[in-house]
Design a protein around this motif. Structure first.
Motif, PDB file in Angstrom:
ATOM      1  N   ILE A  18       0.833  -1.202   0.000  1.00  0.00           N
ATOM      2  CA  ILE A  18       0.000   0.000   0.000  1.00  0.00           C
ATOM      3  C   ILE A  18       0.871   1.257   0.000  1.00  0.00           C
ATOM      4  O   ILE A  18       0.591   2.234  -0.702  1.00  0.00           O
ATOM      5  N   PHE A  27      -8.524   7.960  -4.516  1.00  0.00           N
ATOM      6  CA  PHE A  27      -8.064   6.852  -3.684  1.00  0.00           C
ATOM      7  C   PHE A  27      -8.295   7.159  -2.208  1.00  0.00           C
ATOM      8  O   PHE A  27      -8.836   6.338  -1.459  1.00  0.00           O
ATOM      9  N   ASN A  41     -11.015   5.145   0.147  1.00  0.00           N
ATOM     10  CA  ASN A  41     -10.330   4.351   1.165  1.00  0.00           C
ATOM     11  C   ASN A  41     -10.754   4.781   2.565  1.00  0.00           C
ATOM     12  O   ASN A  41     -11.069   3.946   3.427  1.00  0.00           O
ATOM     13  N   THR A  42     -10.808   6.077   2.786  1.00  0.00           N
ATOM     14  CA  THR A  42     -11.175   6.596   4.099  1.00  0.00           C
ATOM     15  C   THR A  42     -12.623   6.268   4.448  1.00  0.00           C
ATOM     16  O   THR A  42     -12.931   5.832   5.560  1.00  0.00           O
ATOM     17  N   SER A  46     -14.514   3.883   3.566  1.00  0.00           N
ATOM     18  CA  SER A  46     -14.894   2.470   3.663  1.00  0.00           C
ATOM     19  C   SER A  46     -14.125   1.700   4.733  1.00  0.00           C
ATOM     20  O   SER A  46     -14.357   0.503   4.912  1.00  0.00           O
ATOM     21  N   LEU A  47     -13.251   2.355   5.477  1.00  0.00           N
ATOM     22  CA  LEU A  47     -12.437   1.652   6.465  1.00  0.00           C
ATOM     23  C   LEU A  47     -13.268   1.084   7.615  1.00  0.00           C
ATOM     24  O   LEU A  47     -13.083  -0.070   8.021  1.00  0.00           O
ATOM     25  N   PHE A  57      -6.933  -5.398  -4.852  1.00  0.00           N
ATOM     26  CA  PHE A  57      -5.922  -4.368  -5.085  1.00  0.00           C
ATOM     27  C   PHE A  57      -5.015  -4.756  -6.259  1.00  0.00           C
ATOM     28  O   PHE A  57      -4.646  -3.909  -7.085  1.00  0.00           O
ATOM     29  N   GLN A  63      -8.715   0.205  -6.246  1.00  0.00           N
ATOM     30  CA  GLN A  63      -7.522   0.052  -5.409  1.00  0.00           C
ATOM     31  C   GLN A  63      -7.827   0.483  -3.971  1.00  0.00           C
ATOM     32  O   GLN A  63      -7.397  -0.161  -3.012  1.00  0.00           O
ATOM     33  N   ALA A  64      -8.568   1.561  -3.833  1.00  0.00           N
ATOM     34  CA  ALA A  64      -8.874   2.097  -2.502  1.00  0.00           C
ATOM     35  C   ALA A  64      -9.713   1.120  -1.695  1.00  0.00           C
ATOM     36  O   ALA A  64      -9.501   0.959  -0.487  1.00  0.00           O
ATOM     37  N   ALA A  88      -7.415  -1.634  -0.604  1.00  0.00           N
ATOM     38  CA  ALA A  88      -6.521  -1.137   0.442  1.00  0.00           C
ATOM     39  C   ALA A  88      -7.247  -0.989   1.767  1.00  0.00           C
ATOM     40  O   ALA A  88      -6.675  -1.247   2.833  1.00  0.00           O
ATOM     41  N   ALA A  89      -8.516  -0.584   1.738  1.00  0.00           N
ATOM     42  CA  ALA A  89      -9.289  -0.470   2.979  1.00  0.00           C
ATOM     43  C   ALA A  89      -9.456  -1.829   3.643  1.00  0.00           C
ATOM     44  O   ALA A  89      -9.380  -1.951   4.872  1.00  0.00           O
ATOM     45  N   ASN A 141      -6.727   8.795   7.833  1.00  0.00           N
ATOM     46  CA  ASN A 141      -6.913   9.053   6.415  1.00  0.00           C
ATOM     47  C   ASN A 141      -7.652  10.349   6.145  1.00  0.00           C
ATOM     48  O   ASN A 141      -7.404  11.017   5.140  1.00  0.00           O
TER      49      ASN A 141
END
Length: 494
Positions: free
Chosen positions: A29, A61, A65-66, A68-69, A92, A115-116, A119-120, A408
């Motif tokens: 990541i 991204f 990503n933020t 969906s964490l 990813f 990708q995000a 990564a999450a 994030n």
């Protein structure tokens, strides 16, 4: 002297194997993010992207990503942490392959969204997997190595991104993730054990939708404010939607039997102040490599590879500090390490603020970057250990997802705020030249204006870092701390 039993030895061997697997995920990541930070001008020139598109290559991204964490932290609690973690590697890797085949800039942005999501799934679970594997008294060592691997990614990423952009082509910025992702997927499937799942519970669908919508609205407003202004329709609509959704989230989560965001877990001073300190540290440090890389390319006219080499003091500092701090964690409290790291980060940013000038020697900039890197490595190790030790085992996933989400949000604001301050000083007509890294060939006057923007950006980040140090000092462990260590030990022995 405490006797070491065979069971202890077996557990530690497995714990270090887990640390190796999760660290590989963090490297993947980290490299994916840091390579694009330096190579962004090359990608922008290839697609002839305007300022809005250029910003979204990075922010798409971070936004997804933020937002969906927390969701994937809860999903992993219910469906299995190992399964969700490995699925994140698969997604990813596929998205990275397709990103390199992008026919246009918006297809690339769409692949960055995929990708995000992958990564999450990785980030929301890596820290929890390590916490579950290590005995509480050895957690700081494992966490120091885990955080230290981020420096490996950041160390290799900018240099690798600049080299790839100058030689192999921008597509390989994404394709280098494919073999690494396949390796991580295979090794993870072979090493990671299935972890106990929580009893089947209904998923808080309404809470998930509301949290995702609120975060997306907020981050969209923040990221758009820099390029379109605070009064643009998108900013006003996003901010207004966020304000409306927050009380609805509080109401829905209080009534939900299994809330995706259990607000009771964040009521104590330790978690509140520690998470806010983490937010400030992320905001202060996260745009540093991007901003400095743009400085060397836009203001000094160097190529991407040279710019990548110039930002190396940051990851070198993180790489040196994190494992050393992990070892010191057995003698020095994570609370003290968090404060010390926050103060060092502020000192590094203060150095850069005071030396923002085109004629500043490279070694002076390098000192500021190195001190900031050492501070970040120290703070991240101490802060993460402090938070994870304070949590009950049953909520590790969702609270860690919240912790990473807070960081994030700081990253998104950091990138958006820094780019906004920088480009506001040169005017909209030459803003694209900053992203493309060609400003130094356009106008010496514009370069001088840009340096004013750099100084203002560093001043803002320096102030935020100082606030983070104060919050870290307030995050003192209460006398009646949750006894979460036995719960984590039991969960690994089942």
């Amino acid at each position: 002297m405490v006797a070491v039993t065979p069971q202890d030895g077996t557990r530690m061997r497995y714990a270090w194997r887990v640390c190796a697997v999760t660290s590989l995920g963090l490297v993947l990541i980290g490299i994916a993010g840091s390579t694009l930070n330096v190579a962004l001008p090359t990608v922008v020139r290839h697609f002839r992207a305007d300022a809005l598109e250029s910003g979204w290559i990075l922010l798409s991204f971070l936004l997804v990503n933020t937002a969906s964490l927390v969701l994937f932290g809860r999903v992993a609690d219910l469906l299995g942490r190992r399964e969700v973690y490995l699925a994140g590697f698969a997604l990813f890797t596929v998205a990275s392959l397709l990103a390199g085949l992008s026919p246009g800039v918006w297809f690339l942005i769409a692949m960055r969204v995929l990708q995000a999501i992958g990564a999450a799934m990785i980030l929301a679970n890596g820290t929890v997997i390590i916490t579950d594997a290590f005995p509480p008294e050895r957690l700081s060592q494992g966490m120091g190595v885990y955080i230290g691997t981020l420096s490996v990614a950041q160390l290799a990423g900018p240099t690798l991104g600049g080299l790839i952009a100058e030689t192999a082509g921008w597509q390989w910025i994404f394709w280098v993730n494919v073999p690494a992702g396949l390796l991580a997927l295979g090794v993870g499937a072979a090493i990671l054990r299935k972890m106990p799942r929580r009893p089947k519970e209904p998923v808080d669908a309404l809470g998930n939708v509301l949290v995702f919508a609120a975060l997306s609205a907020l981050l969209l407003a923040l990221s758009t404010a820099g390029s379109s202004g605070p009064t643009s329709p998108v900013v006003l609509a996003g901010a207004g939607l966020f304000v409306v959704l927050v009380p609805l989230i509080v109401l829905a989560e209080r009534r939900a039997p299994n809330p995706v965001l259990d607000l009771r877990l964040f009521g104590g001073r330790l978690l509140t102040c520690a998470n806010l300190a983490s937010f400030c540290n992320a905001l202060a440090r996260s745009a540093l490599i991007l901003v400095v890389a743009l400085y060397f390319q836009a203001a000094r006219g160097v190529d991407a590879f040279t710019a990548g080499l110039s930002v190396l003091p940051v990851p070198v500092g993180i790489g040196l500090a994190s494992p050393i701090v992990g070892l010191l964690g057995q003698r020095i409290s994570p609370y003290a390490l968090s404060i010390g790291g926050a103060v060092m980060s502020a000192a590094g940013l203060g150095t850069l603020m005071l030396t923002a000038d085109p004629g500043t020697p490279y070694w002076v900039i390098g000192i500021g970057l190195f001190v900031a890197g050492c501070g970040s490595g120290t703070f991240l190790t101490g802060n993460t250990t402090q938070v994870m030790r304070a949590l009950p085992a049953g909520s590790l996933g969702v609270v860690n997802g919240f912790r990473v989400m807070v960081m994030n949000v700081g990253i998104v604001i950091s990138v958006g705020l820094s780019l906004s301050v920088l480009t506001a000083s040169v005017g909209p007509q030459v803003r694209a030249q900053v992203y493309a890294g060609t400003l130094s060939t356009l106008s010496p006057v514009a370069v001088g204006q840009l340096m004013d923007g750099f100084q203002r950006a560093y001043a803002v980040l320096f102030g935020v870092a100082l606030i983070g140090a104060v919050l870290a000092a307030l995050a003192r462990q209460p006398q009646s701390a949750p006894q979460s260590a036995p719960a984590r030990r039991d969960s690994t022995s089942r």
